[in-house]
Write a protein that holds these residues in place. Structure first.
Motif, PDB file in Angstrom:
ATOM      1  N   LYS A  16       6.501   7.151  -7.648  1.00  0.00           N
ATOM      2  CA  LYS A  16       7.539   6.061  -7.418  1.00  0.00           C
ATOM      3  C   LYS A  16       7.108   4.068  -6.934  1.00  0.00           C
ATOM      4  CE  LYS A  16      11.056   8.477  -5.306  1.00  0.00           C
ATOM      5  NZ  LYS A  16      12.315   8.643  -4.735  1.00  0.00           N
ATOM      6  N   ARG A  17       7.393   2.882  -7.806  1.00  0.00           N
ATOM      7  CA  ARG A  17       6.493   2.179  -7.663  1.00  0.00           C
ATOM      8  C   ARG A  17       6.684   1.713  -6.265  1.00  0.00           C
ATOM      9  NH1 ARG A  17      10.049  -3.321 -10.176  1.00  0.00           N
ATOM     10  NH2 ARG A  17       9.813  -1.358 -11.899  1.00  0.00           N
ATOM     11  N   ASN A  18       7.332   2.506  -5.532  1.00  0.00           N
ATOM     12  CA  ASN A  18       6.366   1.600  -3.975  1.00  0.00           C
ATOM     13  C   ASN A  18       5.885   2.851  -3.531  1.00  0.00           C
ATOM     14  OD1 ASN A  18       7.983   4.031  -3.812  1.00  0.00           O
ATOM     15  ND2 ASN A  18       8.779   3.268  -1.909  1.00  0.00           N
ATOM     16  N   GLU A  19       5.304   3.571  -3.983  1.00  0.00           N
ATOM     17  CA  GLU A  19       3.743   4.866  -3.837  1.00  0.00           C
ATOM     18  C   GLU A  19       2.749   3.887  -4.456  1.00  0.00           C
ATOM     19  OE1 GLU A  19       7.018   8.662  -3.020  1.00  0.00           O
ATOM     20  OE2 GLU A  19       5.315   7.669  -4.999  1.00  0.00           O
ATOM     21  N   LEU A  21       1.014   1.649  -4.096  1.00  0.00           N
ATOM     22  CA  LEU A  21      -0.410   0.719  -3.671  1.00  0.00           C
ATOM     23  C   LEU A  21      -0.725   1.981  -2.310  1.00  0.00           C
ATOM     24  CD1 LEU A  21      -2.072  -1.815  -2.308  1.00  0.00           C
ATOM     25  CD2 LEU A  21      -0.091  -1.860  -1.478  1.00  0.00           C
ATOM     26  N   PRO A  22       0.156   2.838  -1.621  1.00  0.00           N
ATOM     27  CA  PRO A  22      -0.765   3.751  -0.793  1.00  0.00           C
ATOM     28  C   PRO A  22      -1.221   4.914  -1.465  1.00  0.00           C
ATOM     29  CG  PRO A  22       1.925   3.198  -0.353  1.00  0.00           C
ATOM     30  CD  PRO A  22       2.197   1.981  -1.891  1.00  0.00           C
TER      31      PRO A  22
END
Length: 574
Positions: A16-19, A21-22
């Motif tokens: 997912k987009r928010n994943e 970077l992590p």
């Protein structure tokens, strides 16, 4: 949930987009990216194998005779194989410091050699050149310790295949660096020395914080992944071999070499895709909720472990008592094979003694053959371009020998319970054929000998390093890994300086006397130059095979057990 089901689910799920970077941060700190970095560092760490390419440049520029060149080769072998200090440093310092120190040694040693050959500094004394050569070659130990030892600790259940791959890239690095220098500089041996000084140094600095020990993590199908890495590396090696064979017929332009070098770089970086994919597999599996089966398995493992602890109340006390003892007091109180030996326990064991003697005769003979290849080609009437081809052939088949011995010995050991030292015995016997082909050459024999010598030379290294990790444990592997290489320079000095070099100079003096010429530079032309030397090398290799066979008999019961069981018990369950 089965491992296959886990892998199927994880590979179908993206990020997912928010994943993004992590995941990227975890990947850059993870063991798969560290493995990719180790591949690149090892692919440029085999500068010691290029000595045969630029040794003639040193000989001509500085006016050395063959005995002096062999002395420089011996200094290179001492630097490349005496790595006890490297191992001890790695025991007490982080991996980034090991890589940084290795980069400094690599640049310092080879840069001074380049300055001497190009005449930018006054002609050094022979002992100074030996020091420069030893310093530059010693940097290989830091690359090996930082890359190989760390990777084995991160992937202990695949150590045979992993060591074969990493050492295979090191063996292939001679051809890789040669291809880069042909694309950048053309046929200029002096510039090759400068490239050796700069390229490995730059890569070690770039990945200085990437390679570190993280420990094993359970993976759905780790062996399949290493097979894919193997396939990529074989394609890379086949491309280099094809280019080498075609080069016998035509001469490639600088632009063509640049195109080939670009393709090689793409193949090297293709392993980055596999690393990202496998890191994504682990990432997605970690996000899966635990199933009932997994929970029950975890509970049962906890119960079993608590029962084992309660039934063996004195075991921890015994361990504590051993820990409190000095390493000098426990030197003769050796644990079972496969447990963690102390450095002194390992170095004083009969198994290590046999392995060191095997290394003296096996690797010592191989190093002698590899380092004299340039002069062998010259004595048989080949020009410099063909001699470079022989060096590339040895480098490529060095790679095939390393990955073959690593993967095949792993299969034979895990599936058929055959001792890994048995592969060493067969490799040393096979090397005798290559030596005899040089002793009694016929048209094209040197090509066949280059293949055999390169293959058998490469095959020995992963076997030695894997055997040490299996017999003596991984706790002090960084030091023991480097201790094993001490025997190699001893054999190299005896066979290279005292045998091969001395016999070559004697034959050269006979040729000069027969022609009634003044002695300006000792050069021997003809098949007689190396005949006696390589008959001797074939004999000592047979003796090394006999020593290895003794180790097979001593360890056969150990290899019939499940030597990886303790690592599976310690592996984190995803």
């Amino acid at each position: 949930m089965t491992e296959e089901a886990k892998e199927s689910i994880s590979t179908k799920r993206g990020l997912k987009r928010n994943e993004i970077l992590p995941f990227t941060l975890e990947f850059l700190r993870g063991r798969w990216f560290a493995l990719f970095a180790s591949f690149l560092i090892m692919a440029t760490s085999g500068s010691v194998y290029l000595f045969g390419t630029y040794s003639n440049e040193i000989k001509t520029t500085l006016g050395y005779d063959q005995t002096t060149i062999n002395l420089l080769g011996f200094s290179k072998d001492v630097g490349a194989n005496v790595g006890i200090l490297t191992g001890l440093i790695a025991e007490i310092t982080p991996t980034w410091f090991v890589l940084l120190l290795g980069a400094a040694l690599n640049f310092g040693g080879y840069f001074m050699i380049w300055l001497a050959v190009t005449g930018k500094i006054a002609k050094p004394m022979v002992w100074q050149m030996c020091v420069y050569m030893a310093i530059g070659a010693n940097s290989q130990n830091f690359a090996n310790t930082g890359g190989v030892v760390t990777a084995v600790k991160n992937f202990p259940e695949s150590r045979g295949s992993l060591i074969g791959l990493l050492k295979g890239y090191a063996g292939l690095s001679g051809a890789i660096i040669t291809q880069v220098y042909l694309a950048v500089y053309g046929n200029d041996s002096k510039s090759l020395i400068f490239l050796i000084a700069c390229l490995p140094t730059a890569l070690s600095v770039i990945f200085i914080y990437t390679i570190r020990t993280m420990g094993p993590v359970k993976h759905p199908n780790e062996h399949r992944v290493f097979n894919q890495f193997l396939l990529l590396s074989i394609v890379l090696a086949l491309l280099l071999m094809a280019k080498t064979l075609i080069e016998r017929k035509i001469t490639f332009s600088k632009g063509t070499n640049a195109v080939i070098t670009t393709v090689l770089c793409l193949l090297l970086f293709a392993s980055l895709y596999i690393s990202i994919r496998e890191a994504l597999v682990v990432w997605n599996i970690k996000k899966q909720p635990p199933t009932a089966i997994t929970i029950e398995q975890s509970k049962s493992q906890v119960v079993e472990s608590s029962e084992e602890t309660s039934t063996k109340p004195t075991s921890s006390k015994q361990v504590d008592e051993k820990i409190e003892k000095s390493c000098f007091l426990t030197v003769f109180d050796k644990p079972e094979r496969g447990m963690d030996y102390t450095i002194l326990q390992a170095l004083t064991s009969i198994d290590m003694l046999i392995l060191l003697v095997t290394t003296i005769f096996g690797l010592g003979a191989s190093l002698t053959a590899v380092d004299n290849l340039g002069q062998i080609g010259e004595s048989l009437g080949y020009d410099n371009r063909i001699v470079t081809t022989f060096v590339s052939i040895i480098s490529i088949w060095n790679f095939f020998g390393r990955v073959f011995s690593g993967f095949v010995s792993e299969i034979l050991m895990v599936k058929y319970k055959l001792p890994r030292p048995l592969m060493m015995t067969m490799v040393l016997l096979f090397s005798c054929i290559g030596y005899l082909l040089i002793a009694f050459p016929f048209p094209g024999a040197l090509y066949i000998a280059s293949v055999i010598i390169g293959f058998t030379f490469g095959a020995q290294l992963p076997l030695i390093f894997a055997i040490i990790s299996e017999l003596f444990g991984l706790k002090y592997y960084a030091t023991l890994f480097n201790c094993a290489q001490i025997a190699s320079p001893l054999g190299s000095y005896i066979f290279k300086v005292k045998v091969t070099g001395a016999i070559y100079d004697t034959e050269a003096l006979k040729d000069v006397a027969a022609k009634g010429l003044a002695v300006k530079q000792l050069t021997c032309i003809g098949s007689h130059c190396y005949r006696l030397s390589f008959i001797i090398l074939a004999s000592v290799s047979c003796f090394g095979a006999l020593c290895s066979l003794i180790l097979v008999m001593r360890t056969r019961k150990f290899y019939q057990s499940d030597i990886y069981q303790k690592f599976r018990e310690k592996t984190d369950t995803l």
